[in-house]
Design an enzyme around this catalytic site. Structure first.
Site, PDB file in Angstrom:
ATOM      1  NE  ARG A  73      -2.902  -0.062   3.346  1.00  0.00           N
ATOM      2  CZ  ARG A  73      -3.897  -0.835   3.141  1.00  0.00           C
ATOM      3  NH1 ARG A  73      -4.785  -0.124   2.689  1.00  0.00           N
ATOM      4  NH2 ARG A  73      -3.717  -1.997   3.973  1.00  0.00           N
TER       5      ARG A  73
ATOM      6  CB  CYS B  48     -28.240  -4.656  -7.426  1.00  0.00           C
ATOM      7  SG  CYS B  48     -28.863  -4.126  -9.063  1.00  0.00           S
TER       8      CYS B  48
HETATM    9  C1  PLP Z   1      -0.317  -7.572   2.940  1.00  0.00           C
HETATM   10  C2  PLP Z   1       1.038  -8.139   3.163  1.00  0.00           C
HETATM   11  C3  PLP Z   1       1.820  -7.043   3.119  1.00  0.00           C
HETATM   12  C4  PLP Z   1       1.719  -5.566   2.357  1.00  0.00           C
HETATM   13  O1  PLP Z   1       0.875  -4.887   3.256  1.00  0.00           O
HETATM   14  P1  PLP Z   1       0.714  -3.516   3.058  1.00  0.00           P
HETATM   15  O2  PLP Z   1      -0.450  -3.180   3.975  1.00  0.00           O
HETATM   16  O3  PLP Z   1       0.083  -3.405   1.618  1.00  0.00           O
HETATM   17  O4  PLP Z   1       1.848  -2.892   3.045  1.00  0.00           O
HETATM   18  C5  PLP Z   1       3.215  -7.293   3.143  1.00  0.00           C
HETATM   19  N1  PLP Z   1       3.580  -8.757   3.782  1.00  0.00           N
HETATM   20  C6  PLP Z   1       2.557  -9.631   3.986  1.00  0.00           C
HETATM   21  C7  PLP Z   1       3.049 -11.069   4.350  1.00  0.00           C
HETATM   22  C8  PLP Z   1       1.164  -9.294   3.783  1.00  0.00           C
HETATM   23  O5  PLP Z   1       0.345 -10.230   3.890  1.00  0.00           O
END
Ligand code: PLP
Length: 463
Positions: free
Chosen positions: A323, A391
């Site tokens: 993210r 919907c």
């Molecule tokens: C989802 C996930 C991430 C990334 O998470 P962000 O919130 O997008 O930074 C990193 N490592 C693992 C193991 C994850 O499951």
């Protein structure tokens, strides 16, 4: 037909308390740089531009709804993360946030590694030329076929998530006469979400192996005896959209403690620790994320300090932001359709997409901001809820926001910070056609994931 998939809880049913929502202090025409990607601006006529291109032109060429990703911002964020962590650490972009072949090429060119968590993500990564040794493979239920493919490709690490998987991966590697590099994912009893973290007494979730009760130590014991595995480190991922470093602090301390126990019991110092991802971004002006260099310094200080006090060599650190890299780099562009003022409540603004292109609001009660982008307006602000065309009454894109009261059908509005977990979680609900992802850079726009067509839908439906 309209019905809510949510339990009849208060979340979406609540009527806002009178006077709770005061009009925003800031000018609605102003763009908060915290929530918009770096090359977004307004031109002399007030229309929004990205990478120097006006949104009306983008809408005309690519249609709406569509995601526009700011390529130079994406690349700059990759560099900021890898510069911040430096040569003694590794940054793995979490592909599940958003993955495409173009993204894989950008990551390679900017020197990042890649996390995948399915055969499909692995196939995309390999197809676009990510070297296998720069790929980490995650997941709580990897299939045998997925593990075989990852081992055959030679992925840099597989993150083991269960006792069964320890044996499974070892067998698969042994049959091929290789030793697979692995980490063990542990749950440290900390869960972090946005501004708080919760220290949970037990580990009531599907990921990882608990540190509590010596489970993780037992997993290490087994992994160290198996010929198919080369145990290189311990992995911990504590949550998502985190602003507070306190959760990472507890996590790092507990992982380092495990490393010390491993040294005492087995005489080995594991060379790596992975602290996962989960770093927060600004979805609205209320959010205040840290910069990568601040995060890098905080994490490396914590690990260094804990290792010193445990008498360990500082392991190589890796992190897995998804993210925090891609989220802020994209916005979703919608055309306004029906506008429905509800006296004393709010105005419902319907757009030509919805929960099929952004499920996060319905799924997590996520907050977003929104702006009128095809023009500016001096009209009074009105309280709106931006909803989709599906919907489903939970089909909300932006729960509470202000838009100018002269908003009209045909206006373009944009929701910023939709780069992560929007296209990657998009669905075909109501046989919606998933929107394209368009990369914009230096006055050029090109489709990197094309819009679905009715032919695509019908091709899967084999009658
Ligand atoms: C989802 C996930 C991430 C990334 O998470 P962000 O919130 O997008 O930074 C990193 N490592 C693992 C193991 C994850 O499951």
């Amino acid at each position: 037909m309209s019905r809510s998939a949510h339990p009849a809880g208060p979340r979406h049913a609540d009527v806002l308390p009178e006077g709770h929502y005061s009009a925003p202090a800031t000018d609605l025409n102003e763009l908060d740089p915290k929530v918009w990607s770096r090359t977004v601006a307004r031109d002399a006529d007030g229309a929004l531009t990205v990478g120097g291109i006006e949104v009306a032109r983008l809408a005309e060429e690519f249609g709406t709804p569509a995601y526009f990703i700011d390529e130079s911002d994406f690349r700059a964020r990759c560099r900021a993360w890898s510069d911040a962590f430096g040569a003694d650490a590794d940054v793995f972009y979490a592909g599940k946030a958003f993955l495409s072949r173009a993204v894989v090429r950008w990551l390679r060119e900017e020197g990042l590694n890649l996390d995948v968590c399915s055969g499909g993500e692995l196939a995309t990564a390999l197809d676009a030329g990510m070297p296998a040794e720069n790929i980490a493979f995650h997941g709580n239920n990897k299939t045998v076929a997925e593990i075989e493919r990852a081992v055959d490709a030679g992925v840099g690490r597989i993150v083991l998530d269960s006792f069964q998987e320890i044996v499974r991966v070892s067998h698969i590697a042994q049959r091929r006469g290789v030793r697979q590099r692995v980490q063990i994912r542990v749950t440290v009893g900390v869960e972090a979400h946005t501004h708080e973290f919760i220290a949970t007494a037990h580990e009531d979730q599907k990921f990882g192996i608990a540190l509590a009760d010596g489970q993780a130590a037992e997993a290490v014991r087994r992994a160290l005896t198996l010929d198919g595995l080369e145990l290189i480190g311990i992995h911990s991922h504590i949550g998502s959209q985190i602003f507070d470093m306190a959760g990472f602090e507890v996590s790092a301390r507990r992982v380092v403690q495990l490393l010390a126990e491993i040294r005492d019991e087995h005489g080995v110092e594991l060379p790596e620790i992975d602290l996962g991802g989960g770093l927060g971004i600004a979805y609205t002006s209320e959010d205040d994320p840290s910069e990568p260099h601040e995060i890098a310094k905080a994490l490396s200080d914590i690990v260094t300090r804990e290792c010193e006090s445990a008498g360990l060599r500082t392991p190589r650190i890796s992190v897995e932001p998804g993210r925090a890299i891609v989220g802020p780099t994209a916005f979703t562009l919608y055309e306004v359709g029906t506008i429905k003022p509800l006296e004393g409540l709010r105005t419902y603004v319907s757009v030509d997409g919805g929960m099929s292109d952004n499920i996060r609001t319905a799924l997590y009660d996520a907050e977003y901001s929104v702006a009128l982008v095809s023009r500016t307006s001096e009209a009074e602000p009105m309280l709106v809820r931006v909803v989709g065309k599906h919907c489903e009454s939970g089909d909300i894109v932006v729960k509470d926001a202000f838009l100018p009261s002269d908003l009209a059908p045909g206006d373009l509005i944009a929701v910023p910070a939709t780069g992560a977990y929007c296209r990657s979680m998009a669905s075909n609900y109501n046989h919606a056609l998933r929107p394209p992802v368009v990369a914009v850079r230096d006055g050029q726009a090109r489709v990197i994931v094309r819009r679905e067509t009715e032919d695509d839908l019908l091709r899967l439906d084999v009658g």
